[in-house]
Design an enzyme around this catalytic site. Structure first.
Site, PDB file in Angstrom:
ATOM      1  N   ARG A 197      -4.246  10.051   3.925  1.00  0.00           N
ATOM      2  CA  ARG A 197      -3.087  11.126   4.187  1.00  0.00           C
ATOM      3  C   ARG A 197      -2.021  11.080   3.080  1.00  0.00           C
ATOM      4  NH1 ARG A 197      -0.589  14.141   8.080  1.00  0.00           N
ATOM      5  NH2 ARG A 197       1.534  14.183   7.388  1.00  0.00           N
ATOM      6  N   LYS A 201       0.927  -1.006   0.008  1.00  0.00           N
ATOM      7  CA  LYS A 201      -0.048  -0.097  -0.075  1.00  0.00           C
ATOM      8  C   LYS A 201       0.844   1.244   0.136  1.00  0.00           C
ATOM      9  CE  LYS A 201      -1.817   1.807   3.994  1.00  0.00           C
ATOM     10  NZ  LYS A 201      -1.666   3.464   4.024  1.00  0.00           N
ATOM     11  N   ASN A 202       1.642   1.297   0.940  1.00  0.00           N
ATOM     12  CA  ASN A 202       2.716   2.538   1.177  1.00  0.00           C
ATOM     13  C   ASN A 202       3.566   3.033   0.179  1.00  0.00           C
ATOM     14  OD1 ASN A 202       1.030   3.227   3.412  1.00  0.00           O
ATOM     15  ND2 ASN A 202       2.749   2.744   4.881  1.00  0.00           N
ATOM     16  N   ASP A 209       4.014   0.387  12.312  1.00  0.00           N
ATOM     17  CA  ASP A 209       2.766  -0.511  11.536  1.00  0.00           C
ATOM     18  C   ASP A 209       2.750  -1.823  12.109  1.00  0.00           C
ATOM     19  OD1 ASP A 209       2.234   2.044  10.281  1.00  0.00           O
ATOM     20  OD2 ASP A 209       2.718   1.237   8.293  1.00  0.00           O
ATOM     21  N   ASP A 218      -4.778  12.207  12.616  1.00  0.00           N
ATOM     22  CA  ASP A 218      -5.625  10.861  12.498  1.00  0.00           C
ATOM     23  C   ASP A 218      -5.393  10.229  13.515  1.00  0.00           C
ATOM     24  OD1 ASP A 218      -3.087   9.757  12.217  1.00  0.00           O
ATOM     25  OD2 ASP A 218      -3.552   9.457   9.999  1.00  0.00           O
TER      26      ASP A 218
HETATM   27  C1  UD1 Z   1       4.334   6.652   6.678  1.00  0.00           C
HETATM   28  C2  UD1 Z   1       3.144   5.713   6.342  1.00  0.00           C
HETATM   29  C3  UD1 Z   1       2.723   5.169   7.934  1.00  0.00           C
HETATM   30  C4  UD1 Z   1       3.903   4.547   8.446  1.00  0.00           C
HETATM   31  C5  UD1 Z   1       4.948   5.627   8.719  1.00  0.00           C
HETATM   32  C6  UD1 Z   1       6.234   4.965   9.390  1.00  0.00           C
HETATM   33  C7  UD1 Z   1       1.964   6.494   4.349  1.00  0.00           C
HETATM   34  C8  UD1 Z   1       0.534   7.098   3.933  1.00  0.00           C
HETATM   35  N1  UD1 Z   1       2.080   6.662   5.868  1.00  0.00           N
HETATM   36  O1  UD1 Z   1       3.661   7.657   7.253  1.00  0.00           O
HETATM   37  O2  UD1 Z   1       1.669   4.068   7.307  1.00  0.00           O
HETATM   38  O3  UD1 Z   1       3.240   4.271   9.731  1.00  0.00           O
HETATM   39  O4  UD1 Z   1       5.195   6.244   7.397  1.00  0.00           O
HETATM   40  O5  UD1 Z   1       6.791   4.226   8.500  1.00  0.00           O
HETATM   41  O6  UD1 Z   1       2.492   6.133   3.976  1.00  0.00           O
HETATM   42  N2  UD1 Z   1       6.706  14.136  11.187  1.00  0.00           N
HETATM   43  C9  UD1 Z   1       6.816  15.540  11.469  1.00  0.00           C
HETATM   44  N3  UD1 Z   1       7.021  16.344  10.633  1.00  0.00           N
HETATM   45  C10 UD1 Z   1       6.980  16.090   9.165  1.00  0.00           C
HETATM   46  C11 UD1 Z   1       6.881  14.908   8.817  1.00  0.00           C
HETATM   47  C12 UD1 Z   1       6.755  13.827   9.950  1.00  0.00           C
HETATM   48  O7  UD1 Z   1       6.732  15.913  12.740  1.00  0.00           O
HETATM   49  O8  UD1 Z   1       7.273  17.138   8.482  1.00  0.00           O
HETATM   50  C13 UD1 Z   1       6.550  13.226  12.329  1.00  0.00           C
HETATM   51  C14 UD1 Z   1       5.367  12.461  12.237  1.00  0.00           C
HETATM   52  O9  UD1 Z   1       4.334  13.181  13.172  1.00  0.00           O
HETATM   53  C15 UD1 Z   1       5.703  11.160  12.846  1.00  0.00           C
HETATM   54  C16 UD1 Z   1       7.109  11.090  12.314  1.00  0.00           C
HETATM   55  O10 UD1 Z   1       7.721  12.139  11.985  1.00  0.00           O
HETATM   56  O11 UD1 Z   1       5.562  11.390  14.301  1.00  0.00           O
HETATM   57  C17 UD1 Z   1       7.050   9.791  11.211  1.00  0.00           C
HETATM   58  O12 UD1 Z   1       6.415  10.358  10.106  1.00  0.00           O
HETATM   59  P1  UD1 Z   1       6.595   9.769   8.717  1.00  0.00           P
HETATM   60  O13 UD1 Z   1       7.627   8.871   8.595  1.00  0.00           O
HETATM   61  O14 UD1 Z   1       6.835  11.177   7.840  1.00  0.00           O
HETATM   62  O15 UD1 Z   1       5.219   9.181   8.570  1.00  0.00           O
HETATM   63  P2  UD1 Z   1       4.195   9.132   7.300  1.00  0.00           P
HETATM   64  O16 UD1 Z   1       5.142   9.435   5.768  1.00  0.00           O
HETATM   65  O17 UD1 Z   1       3.486  10.137   7.586  1.00  0.00           O
END
Ligand code: UD1
Length: 422
Positions: free
Chosen positions: A98, A26-27, A311, A122
């Site tokens: 998202r 999915k991701n 995850d 979320d």
């Molecule tokens: C993606 C996946 C999600 C998975 C996660 C970690 C998708 C849609 N989602 O989420 O299923 O659980 O990777 O493998 O693909 N953060 C910030 N600022 C930012 C970006 C991130 O503070 O600009 C923080 C987030 O709040 C979180 C952490 O960094 O606490 C990790 O986020 P990130 O790796 O970006 O996860 P997603 O890409 O949102």
């Protein structure tokens, strides 16, 4: 789940035995679809999983002017990208998924403007965008927020730069990588995410003509090119779905052969299962997980790849809830990811949460009850718990699970579970 579902009714306990096939991640698929916007013409993606989020991303790309066809039998998707795509992703779609934020980088760099509704929080945490924004600004974008939208502009194109991420965010790495491929000059990104999804995306971009060095490491060097061309790529297998089956085998004292699953993308989770007592062997196109006793409790701390994936954290808590002994599960990636623990307690699990730590003391068997799925992975974790709960468990709001697990109920039934969609 092919059948659209409101709730899942599971009768336990059960031992899962048999074979299951894992399809594309999915991701990864969602990010590959979004990145297609970079290349006009007909892009072909293979192994695209049949899940609800893929439909939402298809809707979004269609609104941006793409023509999409998806063959469910072969899991092949054709995305025909126009020479002048639109630039707006509306709230109504972004709020459902998202990963919509992944069109930001491609649209900004290709069209010069992107207006994306802010995704909001979320059920797993606040999920900031500050790294995405700081990185795009470093590449010369101007960013403002109006009426719930992030509006990013770069009328004369982006310009390569050096940028270091504060935390190796998956989403930010993807947006910056897809933006930099069409920027002028060289971009060096430090402390990027190393998830296999990132390499998968990078390989697709390279097939389009992008110049990227360092995939799989924490530094990416990207030399911008003027245009990209349509390409063909196959989505990598879903490591979280694979890991979910591996945990299901261990928890139910079962024996599951996971076809298409990549053990090399799950080294730490599989090491943990071996510590819990599972026997893992490789097969011609996947691996097999066998467990012949009640699992032994395992301490887990989630971390960016190659650490234990956030995850799979709900699966680790579910396993520990019926394990011999006590364990600590620490969540280091998303702050609100213990919400489902209250549901697990309803099944008789003995769990104490303190900040980002959950202390679990295993009980021999859980006890079936109605519970609610709060997100995709929490939902899957609750289903695994239901398999080791005596009596009937109803998992409500099972549409969450459908977002990430194609044919979950059917696959479980094939493995011997007594499960119905109601
Ligand atoms: C993606 C996946 C999600 C998975 C996660 C970690 C998708 C849609 N989602 O989420 O299923 O659980 O990777 O493998 O693909 N953060 C910030 N600022 C930012 C970006 C991130 O503070 O600009 C923080 C987030 O709040 C979180 C952490 O960094 O606490 C990790 O986020 P990130 O790796 O970006 O996860 P997603 O890409 O949102």
């Amino acid at each position: 789940m092919a059948e659209s579902s409101a709730s899942l009714r599971i009768h336990g306990p059960v031992r899962l035995v048999g074979e299951v096939r894992v399809t594309g991640a999915k991701n990864s698929a969602l990010k590959l679809m979004a990145a297609s916007l970079l290349a006009p013409g007909k892009n072909i993606l293979h192994n695209v999983p049949q899940i609800a989020d893929v439909e939402i991303m298809s809707d979004l790309l269609t609104r941006l002017g793409c023509t999409i066809s998806y063959d469910r039998a072969t899991l092949t998707m054709a995305i025909d990208v126009p020479s002048e795509p639109g630039h707006k992703a509306e709230y109504e779609l972004v709020r459902k998924m998202r990963a919509s934020i992944n069109v930001l980088g491609p649209l900004l760099t290709r069209v010069g403007i992107a207006e994306i509704s802010l995704p909001g929080g979320d059920a797993i945490g606040s999920r900031g965008l500050d790294f995405h924004i700081a990185g795009l600004e470093a590449l010369g974008a101007t960013i403002k927020f109006e009426h719930g939208y992030i509006i990013a502009t770069a009328p004369n194109g982006l310009v390569g730069a050096e940028f270091e991420l504060v935390f190796p965010s998956v989403g930010a790495t993807e947006n910056l990588m897809t933006a930099a491929v069409l920027a002028t000059g060289r971009t060096t990104l430090y402390n990027v995410a190393r998830e296999p999804d990132i390499s998968d995306l990078g390989e697709y971009l390279i097939a389009m003509g992008a110049q990227i060095e360092g995939l799989g490491s924490s530094t990416l060097v990207i030399d911008g090119v003027k245009t990209l061309h349509a390409a063909t790529h196959s989505t990598l297998p879903d490591r979280i779905v694979t890991g979910t089956w591996a945990f299901a085998a261990a928890m139910t004292q079962g024996d599951i052969t996971i076809k298409g699953g990549r053990a090399d993308h799950l080294e730490i989770p599989l090491d943990k299962l071996v510590a819990a007592g599972a026997v893992i062997t490789s097969t011609t196109d996947g691996f097999r997980v066998k467990m012949d006793h009640r699992p032994i409790a395992i301490d887990v701390a989630t971390l960016p790849y190659p650490g234990f994936p956030t995850d799979l954290q709900p699966m680790a808590i579910s396993l520990n809830s019926i394990a011999q002994g006590s364990a600590m599960v620490t969540e280091n990636v998303f702050e609100a990811r213990f919400m489902f623990v209250n549901e697990l307690r309803r099944l008789g699990a003995n769990i104490t949460v303190d900040g980002h730590h959950a202390a679990i003391s295993g009980v021999p068997l859980l006890s079936g009850a109605p519970v609610i799925a709060t997100d995709i992975r929490a939902g899957a974790g609750l289903v695994l718990a239901a398999l080791v709960a005596e009596g009937v468990t109803i998992v409500e709001d099972a549409f969450h699970i459908e977002r990430g697990y194609p044919n979950f109920a059917e696959d479980l039934r094939e493995l011997g579970a007594e499960i119905e969609i109601i």
